[in-house]
Design a protein around this motif. Sequence first.
Motif, mmCIF file in Angstrom:
data_model
loop_
_atom_site.group_PDB
_atom_site.id
_atom_site.type_symbol
_atom_site.label_atom_id
_atom_site.label_comp_id
_atom_site.label_asym_id
_atom_site.label_seq_id
_atom_site.Cartn_x
_atom_site.Cartn_y
_atom_site.Cartn_z
ATOM 1 N N GLY A 5 0.810 -1.214 0.000
ATOM 2 C CA GLY A 5 0.000 0.000 0.000
ATOM 3 C C GLY A 5 0.841 1.260 0.000
ATOM 4 N N ALA A 6 1.884 1.266 0.828
ATOM 5 C CA ALA A 6 2.747 2.452 0.908
ATOM 6 C C ALA A 6 3.537 2.645 -0.381
ATOM 7 C CB ALA A 6 3.692 2.319 2.102
ATOM 8 N N THR A 7 4.046 1.551 -0.950
ATOM 9 C CA THR A 7 4.825 1.643 -2.189
ATOM 10 C C THR A 7 3.939 2.064 -3.352
ATOM 11 O OG1 THR A 7 6.271 -0.111 -1.357
ATOM 12 C CG2 THR A 7 6.415 0.416 -3.699
ATOM 13 N N HIS A 8 2.720 1.530 -3.393
ATOM 14 C CA HIS A 8 1.793 1.910 -4.460
ATOM 15 C C HIS A 8 1.413 3.384 -4.340
ATOM 16 C CE1 HIS A 8 -2.104 2.266 -6.557
ATOM 17 N NE2 HIS A 8 -1.552 1.403 -7.404
ATOM 18 N N ALA A 9 1.201 3.856 -3.114
ATOM 19 C CA ALA A 9 0.862 5.265 -2.919
ATOM 20 C C ALA A 9 2.002 6.170 -3.359
ATOM 21 C CB ALA A 9 0.526 5.522 -1.446
ATOM 22 N N ALA A 10 3.249 5.767 -3.042
ATOM 23 C CA ALA A 10 4.408 6.547 -3.472
ATOM 24 C C ALA A 10 4.524 6.565 -4.994
ATOM 25 C CB ALA A 10 5.679 5.984 -2.840
ATOM 26 N N PHE A 16 12.009 16.323 -12.800
ATOM 27 C CA PHE A 16 11.673 16.131 -14.211
ATOM 28 C C PHE A 16 10.496 15.168 -14.267
ATOM 29 C CE2 PHE A 16 12.724 14.197 -18.492
ATOM 30 C CZ PHE A 16 12.297 15.307 -19.215
ATOM 31 N N TYR A 17 9.281 15.693 -14.521
ATOM 32 C CA TYR A 17 8.072 14.875 -14.398
ATOM 33 C C TYR A 17 8.071 13.652 -15.321
ATOM 34 C CZ TYR A 17 3.300 13.271 -14.848
ATOM 35 O OH TYR A 17 2.178 12.488 -14.916
ATOM 36 N N PRO A 18 8.492 13.759 -16.575
ATOM 37 C CA PRO A 18 8.505 12.526 -17.409
ATOM 38 C C PRO A 18 9.315 11.398 -16.785
ATOM 39 C CG PRO A 18 8.750 14.455 -18.804
ATOM 40 C CD PRO A 18 8.833 14.955 -17.381
ATOM 41 N N LEU A 19 10.433 11.752 -16.138
ATOM 42 C CA LEU A 19 11.229 10.722 -15.480
ATOM 43 C C LEU A 19 10.481 10.159 -14.266
ATOM 44 C CD1 LEU A 19 13.840 9.118 -15.163
ATOM 45 C CD2 LEU A 19 14.792 11.051 -13.874
ATOM 46 N N ASP A 20 9.858 11.039 -13.468
ATOM 47 C CA ASP A 20 9.053 10.579 -12.332
ATOM 48 C C ASP A 20 7.962 9.622 -12.806
ATOM 49 O OD1 ASP A 20 10.463 11.888 -10.401
ATOM 50 O OD2 ASP A 20 9.070 13.562 -10.182
ATOM 51 N N PHE A 21 7.326 9.979 -13.923
ATOM 52 C CA PHE A 21 6.248 9.132 -14.455
ATOM 53 C C PHE A 21 6.774 7.749 -14.814
ATOM 54 C CE2 PHE A 21 3.665 7.355 -17.834
ATOM 55 C CZ PHE A 21 2.371 7.547 -17.349
ATOM 56 N N VAL A 27 5.454 1.683 -13.545
ATOM 57 C CA VAL A 27 5.566 0.212 -13.451
ATOM 58 C C VAL A 27 5.100 -0.294 -12.081
ATOM 59 C CG1 VAL A 27 7.137 -1.750 -13.489
ATOM 60 C CG2 VAL A 27 7.340 0.042 -15.218
ATOM 61 N N PRO A 28 5.666 0.226 -10.942
ATOM 62 C CA PRO A 28 5.143 -0.260 -9.652
ATOM 63 C C PRO A 28 3.678 0.112 -9.439
ATOM 64 C CG PRO A 28 6.690 1.557 -9.337
ATOM 65 C CD PRO A 28 6.817 1.133 -10.762
ATOM 66 N N PHE A 29 3.248 1.223 -10.013
ATOM 67 C CA PHE A 29 1.840 1.623 -9.879
ATOM 68 C C PHE A 29 0.923 0.565 -10.487
ATOM 69 C CE2 PHE A 29 -1.870 3.845 -11.746
ATOM 70 C CZ PHE A 29 -2.458 4.315 -10.576
ATOM 71 N N LEU A 30 1.285 0.066 -11.669
ATOM 72 C CA LEU A 30 0.453 -0.933 -12.351
ATOM 73 C C LEU A 30 0.655 -2.334 -11.781
ATOM 74 C CD1 LEU A 30 0.916 0.275 -16.048
ATOM 75 C CD2 LEU A 30 -1.072 0.639 -14.567
ATOM 76 N N VAL A 31 1.905 -2.687 -11.509
ATOM 77 C CA VAL A 31 2.201 -4.045 -11.040
ATOM 78 C C VAL A 31 1.620 -4.311 -9.664
ATOM 79 C CG1 VAL A 31 4.077 -5.579 -10.312
ATOM 80 C CG2 VAL A 31 4.271 -4.287 -12.454
ATOM 81 N N LEU A 32 1.697 -3.303 -8.782
ATOM 82 C CA LEU A 32 1.245 -3.507 -7.404
ATOM 83 C C LEU A 32 -0.270 -3.349 -7.230
ATOM 84 C CD1 LEU A 32 4.032 -1.637 -5.391
ATOM 85 C CD2 LEU A 32 3.721 -4.101 -5.648
ATOM 86 N N PRO A 55 -2.970 -4.965 -8.449
ATOM 87 C CA PRO A 55 -3.721 -6.177 -8.073
ATOM 88 C C PRO A 55 -3.446 -6.615 -6.632
ATOM 89 C CG PRO A 55 -2.706 -6.432 -10.226
ATOM 90 C CD PRO A 55 -2.119 -5.198 -9.623
ATOM 91 N N PHE A 56 -2.184 -6.462 -6.194
ATOM 92 C CA PHE A 56 -1.852 -6.821 -4.814
ATOM 93 C C PHE A 56 -2.544 -5.864 -3.824
ATOM 94 C CE2 PHE A 56 1.634 -8.508 -7.334
ATOM 95 C CZ PHE A 56 1.746 -9.793 -6.828
ATOM 96 N N LEU A 57 -2.669 -4.596 -4.214
ATOM 97 C CA LEU A 57 -3.375 -3.631 -3.372
ATOM 98 C C LEU A 57 -4.843 -4.019 -3.218
ATOM 99 C CD1 LEU A 57 -3.269 -0.917 -1.811
ATOM 100 C CD2 LEU A 57 -3.886 0.214 -3.955
ATOM 101 N N LEU A 58 -5.461 -4.432 -4.318
ATOM 102 C CA LEU A 58 -6.850 -4.886 -4.256
ATOM 103 C C LEU A 58 -6.984 -6.091 -3.333
ATOM 104 C CD1 LEU A 58 -7.956 -4.605 -8.013
ATOM 105 C CD2 LEU A 58 -8.438 -3.008 -6.139
ATOM 106 N N LEU A 59 -6.031 -6.999 -3.429
ATOM 107 C CA LEU A 59 -6.058 -8.184 -2.574
ATOM 108 C C LEU A 59 -5.857 -7.779 -1.108
ATOM 109 C CD1 LEU A 59 -6.241 -11.264 -2.453
ATOM 110 C CD2 LEU A 59 -3.744 -11.330 -2.778
ATOM 111 N N GLY A 60 -4.932 -6.846 -0.871
ATOM 112 C CA GLY A 60 -4.706 -6.360 0.488
ATOM 113 C C GLY A 60 -5.932 -5.705 1.075
ATOM 114 N N ASN A 61 -6.692 -5.003 0.236
ATOM 115 C CA ASN A 61 -7.940 -4.392 0.710
ATOM 116 C C ASN A 61 -8.916 -5.445 1.200
ATOM 117 O OD1 ASN A 61 -7.672 -1.565 0.464
ATOM 118 N ND2 ASN A 61 -7.827 -1.708 -1.757
#
Length: 634
Positions: A313-318, A334-339, A344-349, A351-357
Amino acid sequence: MYQTIPQLLQHIVMGNQKVDVQLSKDDEGNFHPTTYEQLYKLVLDLAAGLHLLGVARGSHVGLIADNRKEWLNADLAILSLGAADVPRGRDAMPYELAFILGVTESKVTFAENADQARKILELKDKLPVLSTLILMDPRYKDEPIAEGVPEGVSLLTFEEVLASGVAFNKKNKSFVENEISLGKADDLATIIFTSGTTGEPKGVMLSHRNFLFQLEQLPKVIDFKTGERWLSVLPVWHSFERILQYVVLSQASTIAYSKPIGKIMLVDLQRLNPSWMGSVPRIWEAVKAGVYQNVKSKSPVARGLFHFFVWVGATHAAAKNLVTNRVPQFSHRFYPLDFLLGIVPFLVLYPFLLLGNVLVFKNIRKKFGTNFRAGVSGGGSLPSSVDRFFKAIGITLLDGYGLTETAPVIGLRPIKKQVPGTVAPLPETEIKIIDENGKNVPPGKKGVIHARGQQVMLGYYKRPDLTAAILSKDGWLNTGDIGVWTHQGEYAIKGRAKDTIVLSGGENIEPLPIEARLRESEYIEQAVVVGQDKKYLGALIVPDTKALEVYIKQNAIPYMARFDICELPEVNELLNSEINELISSKNGFKSFEHINKFTILKTSFKIGQELSAKQEVMRHKVQQLYKKEIDSLF
């Protein structure tokens, strides 16, 4: 348009007569409602009763109580007459009450219960103008205080004053409403004496305009909804809880009165299903600690799942903050680099966030009820670890910033754009951050925060010298807080200018971030960093004895009693390890910010002794109470 708080009440009552405004408990713990129509009539009758006791425009009325429905009733009645209240909580020390009620010449004073009544009556020789004491709790007649009432002082119950007002209003139906109509925005509403962290109590004079301005601006950053429930747990004499109660009135919503005690608060959250709750950082820390403590009793599998999903949850929020450009930009990013870093962690994590919920977070959130939208944190900076935890489990906390001198809000994290660790200026409020030469600092550089707006106080009561010291002629208030701008217009609070520790080598250190990091340890309840003019930093550590006892039992360490735990060498080694791990170079602390020595205090800090009513450490008190312990560190 309304110019005063009572005029606001009149305006709201017109279209919401049958809506509940208050939910309060009886002796059995059952909640009972009061509607806006009932509240307004009660305010008119109580104001009439106060009028018969001599309260008039310009009067000062003592209001010594914690949060309960009668506090708001009395507040509104006092303000309806054009008078100002002088509030304080039940934890006020006798010498504080003697000063506060004495200097304001409060002839009439409300006291919550028999204990407060005794406390005030014993000060009668220091309160020569005191003529009437009004007991909010009618059960005082069962207490042996009536015999101790000094000559010249009338002891009345809340109900007796109310009854006299009912009789008066039958013959003078428009008297109080006429008084309400005479109110002006710049009329004095209250004098709040700050216990503060610097020692000297100062009476902050706040006008109706100071409060009403915020009621106009706050809905611009938080989408309140009419009819929502708020859980009230903080001392209402403090400006933070007070503005929240006025927000409730302005939104035709409902206040439910609870207590800042874990078991009571959590039960009431589930019973009442509020949308909002305001609290100080220390209570949010306690809720987080309670969750972690509860997890310790679970099976190894359950504990593992909890810690894994909190990390998810914390990693996905970050990652989401990187993707949505909500990372605090103290330096250019540099926002493009931040994006790219975040997507990748936003999308990959996800499903795990949904499961954690489903497996973990849903059950935690249930403790806050079914309608909880957000908590509002004020009265101190919210520790980043607490912020991350609640974000991880899906509970929104809005960090606010302000002072009693600003009634109190001058900064708030907007609910629609939450940049962690920062607040945005309240709309129509000017903020500047300046260096020691009075020049504006650029983003990323520290300076002292100054604020200007319609919420800034009238001044300190009978202290024009102190007023002039922090409030300029053109309306800029020196907050005394250290802040840093971001490149996007938010700012972060980095400590108090007066709290800065200067080592003998000239290094300037802000103790608050170090103390906040130390409190992240499950074994540390409170920490105070010391070392002014010394070669290195030391710390006073108040351990969490319950957590230590669990650790000792798990590790089969023999001990006699809980009080002896602090003297065990294993405990000293554990705390030393925790301190060195938390305050380390790898966590971003410079070498001179490391804790060289520490001492363990055996008893928890108490409000009124080491802690202010906001549960902030009063450093001057700590320096006095623990001088011997501090000296032993150097």
